[in-house]
Design a protein around this motif. Structure first.
Motif, PDB file in Angstrom:
ATOM      1  N   PRO A   1      -6.764  -0.433  -2.536  1.00 24.80           N
ATOM      2  CA  PRO A   1      -7.085   1.029  -4.056  1.00 24.80           C
ATOM      3  C   PRO A   1      -6.275   1.971  -3.560  1.00 24.80           C
ATOM      4  O   PRO A   1      -6.430   2.286  -2.531  1.00 24.80           O
ATOM      5  CB  PRO A   1      -8.989   1.926  -3.216  1.00 24.80           C
ATOM      6  N   PRO A   2      -6.188   2.285  -4.673  1.00 28.56           N
ATOM      7  CA  PRO A   2      -5.340   3.504  -4.665  1.00 28.56           C
ATOM      8  C   PRO A   2      -5.205   5.046  -2.997  1.00 28.56           C
ATOM      9  O   PRO A   2      -4.318   5.426  -2.934  1.00 28.56           O
ATOM     10  CB  PRO A   2      -4.395   4.460  -5.812  1.00 28.56           C
ATOM     11  N   GLU A   3      -6.806   5.478  -3.691  1.00 29.96           N
ATOM     12  CA  GLU A   3      -6.859   5.879  -2.543  1.00 29.96           C
ATOM     13  C   GLU A   3      -6.118   5.741  -0.927  1.00 29.96           C
ATOM     14  O   GLU A   3      -5.681   6.434  -0.018  1.00 29.96           O
ATOM     15  CB  GLU A   3      -7.889   6.562  -1.773  1.00 29.96           C
ATOM     16  N   ALA A   4      -6.255   4.124  -0.827  1.00 31.34           N
ATOM     17  CA  ALA A   4      -6.057   4.467   0.435  1.00 31.34           C
ATOM     18  C   ALA A   4      -5.298   4.481   1.213  1.00 31.34           C
ATOM     19  O   ALA A   4      -3.738   4.366   2.052  1.00 31.34           O
ATOM     20  CB  ALA A   4      -6.537   2.617   1.131  1.00 31.34           C
ATOM     21  N   VAL A   5      -3.962   3.424   0.192  1.00 30.40           N
ATOM     22  CA  VAL A   5      -2.462   3.417  -0.082  1.00 30.40           C
ATOM     23  C   VAL A   5      -2.180   4.497   0.117  1.00 30.40           C
ATOM     24  O   VAL A   5      -1.426   5.188   1.194  1.00 30.40           O
ATOM     25  CB  VAL A   5      -2.082   2.896  -0.800  1.00 30.40           C
ATOM     26  N   PHE A   6      -2.824   6.024  -0.963  1.00 29.84           N
ATOM     27  CA  PHE A   6      -2.248   7.147  -0.574  1.00 29.84           C
ATOM     28  C   PHE A   6      -2.095   7.999   0.854  1.00 29.84           C
ATOM     29  O   PHE A   6      -1.445   8.323   1.715  1.00 29.84           O
ATOM     30  CB  PHE A   6      -2.846   7.340  -1.916  1.00 29.84           C
ATOM     31  N   ALA A   7      -3.416   7.733   1.892  1.00 30.06           N
ATOM     32  CA  ALA A   7      -3.991   7.914   2.886  1.00 30.06           C
ATOM     33  C   ALA A   7      -2.959   7.690   4.049  1.00 30.06           C
ATOM     34  O   ALA A   7      -2.621   8.064   4.940  1.00 30.06           O
ATOM     35  CB  ALA A   7      -5.396   7.592   2.750  1.00 30.06           C
ATOM     36  N   ASN A   8      -2.807   6.526   3.835  1.00 30.21           N
ATOM     37  CA  ASN A   8      -1.875   5.615   4.557  1.00 30.21           C
ATOM     38  C   ASN A   8      -0.492   6.083   4.567  1.00 30.21           C
ATOM     39  O   ASN A   8      -0.325   6.676   5.596  1.00 30.21           O
ATOM     40  CB  ASN A   8      -1.836   4.561   4.402  1.00 30.21           C
ATOM     41  N   THR A   9       0.092   6.201   3.623  1.00 34.01           N
ATOM     42  CA  THR A   9       1.129   6.851   3.461  1.00 34.01           C
ATOM     43  C   THR A   9       1.415   8.349   4.060  1.00 34.01           C
ATOM     44  O   THR A   9       2.236   8.839   4.757  1.00 34.01           O
ATOM     45  CB  THR A   9       1.183   7.016   2.214  1.00 34.01           C
ATOM     46  N   LEU A  10       0.404   9.205   4.248  1.00 37.63           N
ATOM     47  CA  LEU A  10      -0.138  10.412   4.057  1.00 37.63           C
ATOM     48  C   LEU A  10      -0.043   9.954   6.331  1.00 37.63           C
ATOM     49  O   LEU A  10       1.006  11.123   6.712  1.00 37.63           O
ATOM     50  CB  LEU A  10      -1.402  10.791   3.826  1.00 37.63           C
ATOM     51  N   GLY A  11      -0.892   8.786   6.812  1.00 37.49           N
ATOM     52  CA  GLY A  11      -0.655   9.124   7.729  1.00 37.49           C
ATOM     53  C   GLY A  11       1.030   8.613   8.544  1.00 37.49           C
ATOM     54  O   GLY A  11       0.630   9.024   9.734  1.00 37.49           O
ATOM     55  N   LEU A  12       1.625   8.102   8.068  1.00 38.28           N
ATOM     56  CA  LEU A  12       2.899   7.015   8.189  1.00 38.28           C
ATOM     57  C   LEU A  12       3.337   8.698   8.042  1.00 38.28           C
ATOM     58  O   LEU A  12       4.442   8.822   9.029  1.00 38.28           O
ATOM     59  CB  LEU A  12       3.464   6.257   7.374  1.00 38.28           C
ATOM     60  N   LEU A  13       4.163   9.497   7.293  1.00 38.52           N
ATOM     61  CA  LEU A  13       4.474  10.885   6.926  1.00 38.52           C
ATOM     62  C   LEU A  13       4.049  11.145   8.382  1.00 38.52           C
ATOM     63  O   LEU A  13       5.375  12.225   8.616  1.00 38.52           O
ATOM     64  CB  LEU A  13       4.242  11.098   5.951  1.00 38.52           C
ATOM     65  N   LEU A  14       2.817  11.534   8.858  1.00 41.45           N
ATOM     66  CA  LEU A  14       2.359  12.387   9.811  1.00 41.45           C
ATOM     67  C   LEU A  14       3.435  12.088  10.624  1.00 41.45           C
ATOM     68  O   LEU A  14       3.900  12.855  11.824  1.00 41.45           O
ATOM     69  CB  LEU A  14       0.404  12.566  10.190  1.00 41.45           C
ATOM     70  N   ILE A  15       3.115  10.653  11.292  1.00 46.77           N
ATOM     71  CA  ILE A  15       3.235   9.978  12.154  1.00 46.77           C
ATOM     72  C   ILE A  15       5.325  10.272  12.480  1.00 46.77           C
ATOM     73  O   ILE A  15       5.690  10.852  13.535  1.00 46.77           O
ATOM     74  CB  ILE A  15       3.356   8.300  12.617  1.00 46.77           C
ATOM     75  N   LEU A  16       5.929   9.635  11.102  1.00 43.75           N
ATOM     76  CA  LEU A  16       7.739   9.755  11.491  1.00 43.75           C
ATOM     77  C   LEU A  16       7.398  11.611  11.876  1.00 43.75           C
ATOM     78  O   LEU A  16       8.260  11.965  12.219  1.00 43.75           O
ATOM     79  CB  LEU A  16       8.211  10.116  10.032  1.00 43.75           C
ATOM     80  N   PHE A  17       7.138  12.293  11.197  1.00 44.88           N
ATOM     81  CA  PHE A  17       7.052  14.325  11.526  1.00 44.88           C
ATOM     82  C   PHE A  17       7.112  14.351  12.714  1.00 44.88           C
ATOM     83  O   PHE A  17       8.399  14.957  14.105  1.00 44.88           O
ATOM     84  CB  PHE A  17       6.135  14.920  10.624  1.00 44.88           C
ATOM     85  N   VAL A  18       5.834  13.276  13.423  1.00 42.02           N
ATOM     86  CA  VAL A  18       5.549  14.149  14.835  1.00 42.02           C
ATOM     87  C   VAL A  18       7.189  13.707  15.816  1.00 42.02           C
ATOM     88  O   VAL A  18       7.503  14.138  16.605  1.00 42.02           O
ATOM     89  CB  VAL A  18       4.144  14.224  15.733  1.00 42.02           C
ATOM     90  N   LEU A  19       7.520  12.074  15.173  1.00 45.81           N
ATOM     91  CA  LEU A  19       8.177  11.529  16.206  1.00 45.81           C
ATOM     92  C   LEU A  19       9.695  12.537  15.975  1.00 45.81           C
ATOM     93  O   LEU A  19      10.486  12.271  16.926  1.00 45.81           O
ATOM     94  CB  LEU A  19       8.258  10.232  15.838  1.00 45.81           C
ATOM     95  N   LEU A  20      10.360  13.198  14.477  1.00 48.65           N
ATOM     96  CA  LEU A  20      11.219  14.149  14.724  1.00 48.65           C
ATOM     97  C   LEU A  20      11.764  14.929  15.575  1.00 48.65           C
ATOM     98  O   LEU A  20      12.072  14.982  15.966  1.00 48.65           O
ATOM     99  CB  LEU A  20      11.478  14.143  12.754  1.00 48.65           C
TER     100      LEU A  20
END
Length: 204
Positions: free
Chosen positions: A163-182
């Motif tokens: 469902p769209p919510e799962a994809v959206f929330a997974n994208t949020l998780g990836l963005l958070l990981i990228l932020f912390v890596l930077l």
């Protein structure tokens, strides 16, 4: 990671702009998720009140703590105030964040701290700050996953059928990981570190 390596190839001011923009995107994503899929926000003790928790966790303990430590401390107080039933990682990361701020303030900003103490404590300050940021990230990502697990019944299916919510929330998780890596990569870059008080560069 190629993206992180490419970002660290730019000058410090543009990097800060990109990092700040990415942090703003993370806050926008978690706010949109809670507003659109989780029923919005409230201040009356209903389920909407708890929706402040993921927003303030992401805003205060990841984005602001990663970019502006003193603002992260303020946001930490908001998180504890709005979400008394905080998740399991919050009781560990919030006191650590507070202690990190107090000790760092006492060591680096108050005049009575000797230079040798600042030199000795600086690597520890960076280490514990990075560790706390990773703990906060783990809390946010596991919280997102936990919410999806119970809300979407954890049905096994191909990713494109989620469902769209799962994809959206997974994208949020990836963005958070990228932020912390930077943030962590920037902390590890020697040319962006503030020179010690007794360093020749500090006198220029």
């Amino acid at each position: 990671h190629p993206i992180v390596a490419g970002m660290l190839g730019v000058a410090f001011p543009p990097f800060c702009i990109v990092l700040g923009s990415l942090g703003l995107v993370c806050v926008t994503f978690v706010s949109t998720w809670c507003q659109y899929w989780r029923g919005g926000f409230a201040l009356d003790g209903s389920a909407g009140t708890f929706n402040w928790h993921p927003v303030l966790m992401v805003t205060a303990m990841v984005v602001l703590y990663g970019a502006v430590p003193w603002a992260g401390l303020l946001g930490c107080c908001w998180v504890l105030g709005w979400a008394g039933g905080a998740r399991r990682a919050l009781p560990a990361s919030a006191p650590l964040e507070f202690s990190q701020w107090v000790v760092g303030f006492s060591t680096f900003l108050l005049p009575w701290a000797p230079t040798w103490l600042r030199v000795v404590y600086k690597p520890l300050h960076v280490f514990f700050g990075s560790t706390i940021l990773v703990l906060a990230l783990a809390s946010c990502v596991s919280g997102i996953n936990e919410k999806l697990f119970f809300s979407l019944k954890n049905q096994t299916m191909e990713y494109q059928l989620l469902p769209p919510e799962a994809v959206f929330a997974n994208t949020l998780g990836l963005l958070l990981i990228l932020f912390v890596l930077l943030v962590l990569a920037a902390l590890a870059r020697p040319s962006w570190k503030r020179p010690d008080a007794d360093s020749p560069d500090s006198c220029q």
